[in-house]
Design a protein around this motif. Structure first.
Motif, PDB file in Angstrom:
ATOM      1  N   ARG A   1       0.836  -1.214   0.000  1.00  0.00           N
ATOM      2  CA  ARG A   1       0.000   0.000   0.000  1.00  0.00           C
ATOM      3  C   ARG A   1       0.861   1.250   0.000  1.00  0.00           C
ATOM      4  O   ARG A   1       0.642   2.184  -0.761  1.00  0.00           O
ATOM      5  CB  ARG A   1      -0.895  -0.028   1.247  1.00  0.00           C
ATOM      6  CG  ARG A   1      -1.773   1.186   1.451  1.00  0.00           C
ATOM      7  CD  ARG A   1      -3.126   0.955   0.809  1.00  0.00           C
ATOM      8  NE  ARG A   1      -4.195   1.731   1.426  1.00  0.00           N
ATOM      9  CZ  ARG A   1      -4.508   2.976   1.113  1.00  0.00           C
ATOM     10  NH1 ARG A   1      -3.797   3.618   0.210  1.00  0.00           N
ATOM     11  NH2 ARG A   1      -5.511   3.579   1.694  1.00  0.00           N
TER      12      ARG A   1
ATOM     13  N   ARG B   1     -11.309  -0.547  -1.938  1.00  0.00           N
ATOM     14  CA  ARG B   1     -10.243  -0.081  -2.836  1.00  0.00           C
ATOM     15  C   ARG B   1     -10.818   0.773  -3.960  1.00  0.00           C
ATOM     16  O   ARG B   1     -10.300   1.848  -4.278  1.00  0.00           O
ATOM     17  CB  ARG B   1      -9.518  -1.298  -3.415  1.00  0.00           C
ATOM     18  CG  ARG B   1      -8.422  -1.008  -4.398  1.00  0.00           C
ATOM     19  CD  ARG B   1      -7.098  -1.002  -3.683  1.00  0.00           C
ATOM     20  NE  ARG B   1      -5.984  -1.412  -4.543  1.00  0.00           N
ATOM     21  CZ  ARG B   1      -5.343  -0.613  -5.388  1.00  0.00           C
ATOM     22  NH1 ARG B   1      -5.728   0.634  -5.522  1.00  0.00           N
ATOM     23  NH2 ARG B   1      -4.323  -1.069  -6.072  1.00  0.00           N
TER      24      ARG B   1
ATOM     25  N   TRP C   1     -11.256  -4.869  -8.375  1.00  0.00           N
ATOM     26  CA  TRP C   1     -11.580  -3.520  -7.916  1.00  0.00           C
ATOM     27  C   TRP C   1     -11.771  -2.575  -9.095  1.00  0.00           C
ATOM     28  O   TRP C   1     -12.572  -1.651  -9.008  1.00  0.00           O
ATOM     29  CB  TRP C   1     -10.540  -3.001  -6.919  1.00  0.00           C
ATOM     30  CG  TRP C   1      -9.186  -2.664  -7.481  1.00  0.00           C
ATOM     31  CD1 TRP C   1      -8.091  -3.461  -7.553  1.00  0.00           C
ATOM     32  CD2 TRP C   1      -8.789  -1.406  -8.027  1.00  0.00           C
ATOM     33  NE1 TRP C   1      -7.046  -2.788  -8.112  1.00  0.00           N
ATOM     34  CE2 TRP C   1      -7.435  -1.528  -8.415  1.00  0.00           C
ATOM     35  CE3 TRP C   1      -9.444  -0.194  -8.231  1.00  0.00           C
ATOM     36  CZ2 TRP C   1      -6.731  -0.487  -8.999  1.00  0.00           C
ATOM     37  CZ3 TRP C   1      -8.740   0.855  -8.817  1.00  0.00           C
ATOM     38  CH2 TRP C   1      -7.394   0.704  -9.193  1.00  0.00           C
TER      39      TRP C   1
ATOM     40  N   ASN D   1     -10.385   4.895  -4.333  1.00  0.00           N
ATOM     41  CA  ASN D   1      -9.760   5.442  -5.526  1.00  0.00           C
ATOM     42  C   ASN D   1     -10.625   6.536  -6.157  1.00  0.00           C
ATOM     43  O   ASN D   1     -10.136   7.582  -6.555  1.00  0.00           O
ATOM     44  CB  ASN D   1      -9.514   4.308  -6.532  1.00  0.00           C
ATOM     45  CG  ASN D   1      -8.416   4.649  -7.509  1.00  0.00           C
ATOM     46  OD1 ASN D   1      -7.383   5.173  -7.119  1.00  0.00           O
ATOM     47  ND2 ASN D   1      -8.657   4.383  -8.786  1.00  0.00           N
TER      48      ASN D   1
END
Lengths: 233, 233
Positions: free
Chosen positions: A50, B50, B9, B54
DNA sequence: CAAATTATTATGTGCAGACATATAACTCAA
DNA sequence: TTGAGTTATATGTCTGCACATAATAATTTG
């Protein structure tokens, strides 16, 4: 050697940054792989991942599968900047916001606009000219073209009351856009509308927005002299 | 309803984007929480997380703990743009790159530079003026100040051979920087160096870089007329 | 010896489960 | 009614594990 455990991805990121800045890992060099760092820091590989991915996003690291992660040779690479909503920008500075429509007509656009928006030749488009004012002082001059073929219902809207930008934001989703920043030499028209000297250097933002291959709108924003767009890295 | 499972994702992100664009989730509206989306899509909550994180980074969603996730009311918010390394930018366009130092002196900087770099009054700084050329044509004019108190060893460097930017990038790590984009009206000096008309509107980038509270360098880049900085969103 | 194939390796991503943290919403007492 | 304390909940993040994928390195094959 720090004895404090490095377990959050932020602290991993900080430690990696520290090593880059302290030249422990020099530009262009390979850094240890995720598994090694994870065991050194006492955290999971996902945590290291990450942190490193985030640093790669900001351009400080370059990563490739199998090849590993290395420190970018040219660290200044990306800046994220906020595209201001003009009303917000003006009110945030403590000025009174006012929007004034100068003209609105449906005409065949000039060549460069047709090219930019990939319109059919000969078709008309809605052309709006307006100015945004900060406590009465011209702040930015807006020259906008709207593709009526992509924006149904736009013809009935009264843009003297609501700015085209705000109406579009609320009523037209867009899937993509492109932005260009440049400078221009102000002519008579800009000088008049922005109440500045003719020939002044002016900051310009050109923006085209698209919805699935069709241009919605192209807008040129010409800012009054002295405008600055700021960001930190 | 799509029967294809949405498990990566990226595909979660695509589906969320689709729903925003299709106005299934309208600006300002709350969207289902992560757990619900995860069970709808048939994936883990981490995967949804995720994707949504984003999208929040790019400004399309707004998230707050407990309050949930909602569609941003003003989607055009952030653009990431590449700050060019001038040499790369020129060579990428297929031109030959050349750097030419015009002057180099150690003098007390003017007030505005002292203020920007937070230097001690009366102290001298290194002042470099140079031009970057693309196949012989002036591309950008560089006016740089370097703080010798923060950059040890800078006085012995021969900047006629290597551009200051490249030397600094390789030898001085920096922890922070700030960038300003603006426009200026070219004067005699700019016209001469950039070989353009006096009075032309010119695109300007001001950049200051810092290492732990001390300014390393302040540079003003004045680009030749017609320069455009482009990004997509 | 060069081209094609296979192995190896570092990053990329997914999952389930757990706990952390911020904060909206609620409860209750002064 | 209001302020303080409590609870519930959505997001934030970590872990350990597994497998996917890209790309280099090693090996085999023609």
């Amino acid at each position: 050697m720090t004895d404090t455990l490095i377990r959050s991805w932020q602290s991993v990121q900080e430690e990696v940054l520290r090593r880059i800045n302290a030249r422990i890992w020099k530009p262009g060099e390979l850094i240890p792989n995720e598994a090694e760092l994870a065991s050194e820091f006492g955290c999971a590989r996902a945590t290291v991942n990450r942190a490193l991915q985030n640093l790669a996003d900001t351009g400080l690291l370059e990563r490739r599968r199998k090849a590993g992660t290395r420190v970018a040779t040219h660290p200044i690479r990306k800046a994220t900047l906020d595209i201001p909503i003009i009303r917000n920008e003006i009110t945030a500075k403590g000025f009174a916001y006012r929007y004034s429509l100068i003209s609105s007509e449906k005409i065949v656009p000039p060549r460069d606009v047709i090219a930019r928006m990939q319109l059919e030749r000969g078709n008309k488009a809605l052309h709006l000219v307006a100015v945004h004012l900060a406590t009465g002082v011209p702040y930015v001059f807006e020259d906008r073209w709207i593709n009526p073929g992509a924006v149904s219902g736009v013809e009935g809207i009264d843009f003297t009351r609501q700015s085209a930008n705000e109406w579009l934001v609320e009523n037209m989703p867009f899937t993509a856009g492109d932005i260009t920043f440049t400078a221009m030499t102000g002519g008579r028209r800009e000088a008049e509308i922005l109440a500045c000297e003719p020939g002044a250097g002016l900051f310009v933002i050109d923006r085209t927005t698209w919805t699935k291959d069709r241009a919605i709108t192209f807008v040129r924003l010409v800012f009054a002299p002295g405008y600055r767009m700021h960001t930190v890295i």
